[in-house]
Write an enzyme that holds these catalytic residues in place. Sequence first.
Site, PDB file in Angstrom:
ATOM      1  N   LYS A 245     100.622 137.429  -3.069  1.00  0.00           N
ATOM      2  CA  LYS A 245     100.369 137.743  -4.264  1.00  0.00           C
ATOM      3  C   LYS A 245     100.697 135.624  -4.937  1.00  0.00           C
ATOM      4  O   LYS A 245     101.261 135.572  -6.004  1.00  0.00           O
ATOM      5  CB  LYS A 245     102.019 137.655  -4.515  1.00  0.00           C
ATOM      6  CG  LYS A 245     102.061 139.259  -4.124  1.00  0.00           C
ATOM      7  CD  LYS A 245     103.387 139.525  -4.556  1.00  0.00           C
ATOM      8  CE  LYS A 245     103.526 141.510  -4.730  1.00  0.00           C
ATOM      9  NZ  LYS A 245     102.916 142.006  -3.094  1.00  0.00           N
TER      10      LYS A 245
HETATM   11  C1  LIG Z   1     102.791 143.434  -3.180  1.00  0.00           C
HETATM   12  C2  LIG Z   1     101.864 143.493  -1.815  1.00  0.00           C
HETATM   13  C3  LIG Z   1     101.476 144.252  -1.626  1.00  0.00           C
HETATM   14  C4  LIG Z   1     100.762 145.647  -2.597  1.00  0.00           C
HETATM   15  O1  LIG Z   1      99.845 145.297  -3.657  1.00  0.00           O
HETATM   16  P1  LIG Z   1     100.285 145.892  -5.269  1.00  0.00           P
HETATM   17  O2  LIG Z   1      99.767 144.884  -6.176  1.00  0.00           O
HETATM   18  O3  LIG Z   1     102.032 146.227  -5.558  1.00  0.00           O
HETATM   19  O4  LIG Z   1      99.668 147.315  -5.241  1.00  0.00           O
HETATM   20  C5  LIG Z   1     100.319 145.233  -0.366  1.00  0.00           C
HETATM   21  N1  LIG Z   1     100.549 143.839   0.829  1.00  0.00           N
HETATM   22  C6  LIG Z   1     101.139 143.207   0.666  1.00  0.00           C
HETATM   23  C7  LIG Z   1     101.636 142.241   1.878  1.00  0.00           C
HETATM   24  C8  LIG Z   1     101.809 142.632  -0.633  1.00  0.00           C
HETATM   25  O5  LIG Z   1     102.703 141.630  -0.154  1.00  0.00           O
END
Ligand SMILES: *Cc1c(COP(=O)(O)O)cnc(C)c1O
Length: 462
Positions: free
Chosen positions: A113
């Site tokens: 993120k």
């Molecule tokens: C947020 C997250 C996901 C999922 O990603 P999306 O974009 O919501 O599909 C997968 N793995 C980790 C470690 C995350 O923080």
Amino acid sequence: MAELRYVSTRGSAPELGFADAMLTALAADGGLYLPDHWPALDPALFDAGLGYAELAEAVMWPFVEGSIERPAFAAIVSAAYGTFDVDDVAPLVEVDDDIWMLELFHGPTLAFKDIALQLLGRLFDHELGARGQRVTIVGATSGDTGSAAIEACRDREAIDIVILHPAGRVSEVQRRQMTTVDASNVHNVAVDGTFDDCQDLVKAMFADELFRKRMRLSAVNSINWARVMAQIVYYVWGATKLGRPLSYAVPTGNFGNVFAGEAARRMGLPVERFVVASNRNDILTRFFSSGCLEISDVHPTLSPSMDIQVSSNLERLLFEIYERDGAAVAELLTAFRANGAAALDPSCFSRLDEHWVGTRLDDEETLAVMAGVYRDSNTLIDPHTAVGLGAARRFRAAIESPIVVMATADPAKFPDAVESATGVRPALPKRMADLHERPERYAEIAVDLHAVERHIEKVIRG
Ligand SMILES: *Cc1c(COP(=O)(O)O)cnc(C)c1O
């Protein structure tokens, strides 16, 4: 070329330019913003040997052109990716024969993120500064999003940020990543309730029009188009590194990550397949095999960032396969909300087939993948990445191209799961080694809208 405009997936909100679409996040008709057409990737990008930030600037420029000057944009992109621990930003490593991992977790909070949020915080600040405005970003978190948003917004002049987390229900590492940030514009609230209570409080604050206007509330959650845009870059990056057509396996929750891959494909990237990997919360696996969306209960798993039943960004894919008929998308999703189930039009479902497959791993299978990788290559991987890798292996024989697994978190972020799979407890990276000694700052408040609103007004307005 004409400047891009942004349209809503539900077809009835006004078109906006990039900056307004970013600051608005959710369209007035309840839809999500998408560009009115997909710009084509410049084939020259593949031979240019660009670094990550240079590639990012080139790939994203058509989406932001007209909202920001090129030199200012270049400086923001370069600052955003300068916060990563490795020069490469997102290294590509081979795990199995023709299965690779793209490591997206080298940013300040150790999950993918950061790639979008490090950019978004700076873009918000730049745009608000130009307009002479301030906003209060409010969000609820069950773990990863809160810390990434806080790191992205700390010390930004035009932003205050308030993150609500459920008291005692996030891991200690996750809580400390939020509450030890020493910046006067960062405010944490531990709500005496569940994650759903936190989310309801945030929704209620947005629905309280007087409060929303007085505090100029805004959001940086994963429906924000600018987050998807930033994620397109690493799909292109992976392809430039491999230099041939490829497939991606993506551990998926809200569908924001994998939809960015679809955006890259629509811009001309040669992607053969997307393997959508889920944990026990498998609504997407069922969707890709049947064309039906059918909600069930959310079960807690070892990969908590994927413990989601309603993947909000799926709406963007539906809009594309309904050939951009916003009214049809609105109708489908209204039926889904009302009945907990909805079936895709069969001719639209058939448009999915070629490129999309879904599969799920339960916790036991996830632990087995983590244990196997450690045994075979002495490498620790986090449980989300393990779900992606296990999914990729299932389709290895059926897919011709190399498969790149999105490695979405550093194993140190999920030490308990990693230790139970491998017997090894991963250490926090250097930049966080003293996390457990740093002082924490947060307020504890009951599930009470007025108490939370009063607190926010007090800490921000003084
Ligand atoms: C947020 C997250 C996901 C999922 O990603 P999306 O974009 O919501 O599909 C997968 N793995 C980790 C470690 C995350 O923080």
